[in-house]
Design a protein around this motif. Structure first.
Motif, short mmCIF file in Angstrom:
data_model
loop_
_atom_site.label_atom_id
_atom_site.label_comp_id
_atom_site.label_asym_id
_atom_site.label_seq_id
_atom_site.Cartn_x
_atom_site.Cartn_y
_atom_site.Cartn_z
N ARG A 198 22.76 -13.18 17.25
CA ARG A 198 23.76 -12.19 16.81
C ARG A 198 24.87 -12.03 17.85
O ARG A 198 26.06 -12.01 17.52
N LEU A 199 24.49 -11.94 19.14
CA LEU A 199 25.51 -11.79 20.18
C LEU A 199 26.36 -13.05 20.29
O LEU A 199 27.59 -12.96 20.44
N ALA A 200 25.74 -14.23 20.21
CA ALA A 200 26.52 -15.47 20.31
C ALA A 200 27.52 -15.57 19.16
O ALA A 200 28.68 -15.97 19.36
N ARG A 201 27.11 -15.20 17.96
CA ARG A 201 28.04 -15.23 16.84
C ARG A 201 29.17 -14.21 17.03
O ARG A 201 30.33 -14.47 16.68
N ASN A 202 28.84 -13.08 17.60
CA ASN A 202 29.85 -12.05 17.84
C ASN A 202 30.89 -12.52 18.85
O ASN A 202 32.09 -12.26 18.68
N ARG A 213 36.41 -6.25 22.54
CA ARG A 213 35.67 -6.59 23.75
C ARG A 213 36.05 -8.01 24.08
O ARG A 213 36.67 -8.69 23.25
N LEU A 214 35.74 -8.45 25.26
CA LEU A 214 36.08 -9.82 25.62
C LEU A 214 35.28 -10.78 24.76
O LEU A 214 34.05 -10.83 24.82
N ARG A 215 36.00 -11.54 23.93
CA ARG A 215 35.40 -12.57 23.10
C ARG A 215 36.14 -13.88 23.36
O ARG A 215 37.13 -13.90 24.08
#
Length: 349
Positions: A198-202, A213-215
């Motif tokens: 989930r975090l990696a996809r975000n 947020r920094l993406r």
């Protein structure tokens, strides 16, 4: 007649890959879309994990895997000195500081006992590659620290009866042109943890979000995904060809070269051998002059980039000074293999 140079690495692409790429071009959908979604499902089945997150390149997979497991400013990450600079780059991108780990004496493998001894209170993650297709059992280390593995060299490898991609909390892959599965560029983060996926996809895409947020711009293209869907389907035959060639090299060069013992569950990304350190530079030059693209399998160990004395990581230094890698990949013809063997024998006999 001049013999064609035999490169150290060469991807095997054919009509199926060409048709898949052409279909993407005809569709007009080049950015992340249905091919990426299909790749994620299919790769998860092959690798034996619940989730796969497709990314732009292997460094992105390492970076997001590290961040998902807690690497960041004020933390440290364990990683092997004998390995690709991408590992170091990803650690520094996360904001963490690297702690280098030595090799097992006489082998290219990361020394997991040395890693355990170097775990500190601020250590967030141990980054463990299944280097050259040699899978490592990380469960004892994982009792001390979260583990991110790098399976780039080892799709299809196993630890016990389980796919090597299940080792650790997540496993990163690169699909650069020289890798086991090639798409020019591309990466993948495989995991059975929903929170990591989930975090990696975000974080892989920054556009059209309600919050900030920094993406990152880490999306895989549809062309890369289409190529990789075919490459994954061919993985079994690729591994068979690599194994057959490795067996042939062992049978015909084992009397001249110091070869590392094979390990259970291994696949063959590189064919490694050790020669005396004083011989290696000249041997590499001589083989290139004979049309064979032999190489050091690690261009430079990380301690040399960071100014750490070789005496602090003596086995990584020795591996770099002594290890030779010969061309080994699907599509290498029998005649090309004959020439590699003949060239090595002429230089070492």
């Amino acid at each position: 007649m001049t013999r064609a140079f035999i490169p150290h690495s060469r991807p095997l692409l054919g009509p199926e890959e060409a048709q898949a790429a052409a279909a993407v071009v005809r569709s007009g959908m080049l950015a992340q879309g249905p091919e990426v979604e299909a790749l994620e499902r299919e790769a998860a089945r092959v690798l034996g994990t619940r989730h796969c997150v497709a990314l732009a390149h292997g460094t992105a997979a390492l970076h997001l895997g590290l961040v998902a497991l807690g690497a960041g400013p004020g933390r440290t990450v364990l990683l092997p000195s004998y390995g690709c600079t991408s590992l170091l780059n990803a650690v520094l991108q996360s904001g963490a500081q690297p702690l280098l780990v030595d090799c097992v004496p006489g082998l290219p493998d990361m020394d997991l006992q040395d890693a355990q001894a170097k775990v500190r209170p601020d250590t967030a993650v141990a980054l463990v590659p299944h280097l050259f297709g040699r899978p490592l059992e990380v469960r004892p280390l994982e009792e001390r620290v979260a583990v991110l593995t790098d399976g780039t060299h080892a799709p299809g490898a196993t630890v016990g009866r389980s796919p090597a991609a299940r080792q650790g909390r997540a496993c990163a892959f690169s699909f650069y042109a020289t890798k086991m599965l090639a798409a020019g560029e591309g990466g993948l983060l495989a995991t059975s943890r929903a929170d990591v996926a989930r975090l990696a996809r975000n974080l892989r895409s920054y556009d059209q979000r309600p919050d900030w947020r920094l993406r990152f711009n880490y999306k895989m293209t549809e062309v890369s995904a289409a190529l990789l869907r075919i490459q994954f389907r061919r993985l079994g035959s690729f591994l068979e060809e690599r194994q057959a060639l490795a067996r042939r090299y062992r049978a015909e060069l084992g009397d001249l070269l110091e070869l590392p013992p094979e390990v259970p569950g291994q696949v063959h990304y590189r064919f490694l051998a050790r020669v005396p350190s004083r011989r290696l530079p000249g041997l590499l030059r001589a083989l290139r002059e004979k049309g064979v693209g032999a190489a050091r399998p690690v261009f430079r160990p990380l301690h040399r980039y960071l100014g750490i004395p070789a005496r602090d990581l003596p086995h990584a230094e020795e591996a770099w000074r002594r290890t030779l890698s010969l061309p080994l990949y699907p599509g290498l013809s029998s005649q090309e293999a004959d020439h590699v063997i003949q060239a090595v024998r002429e230089e070492l006999s």
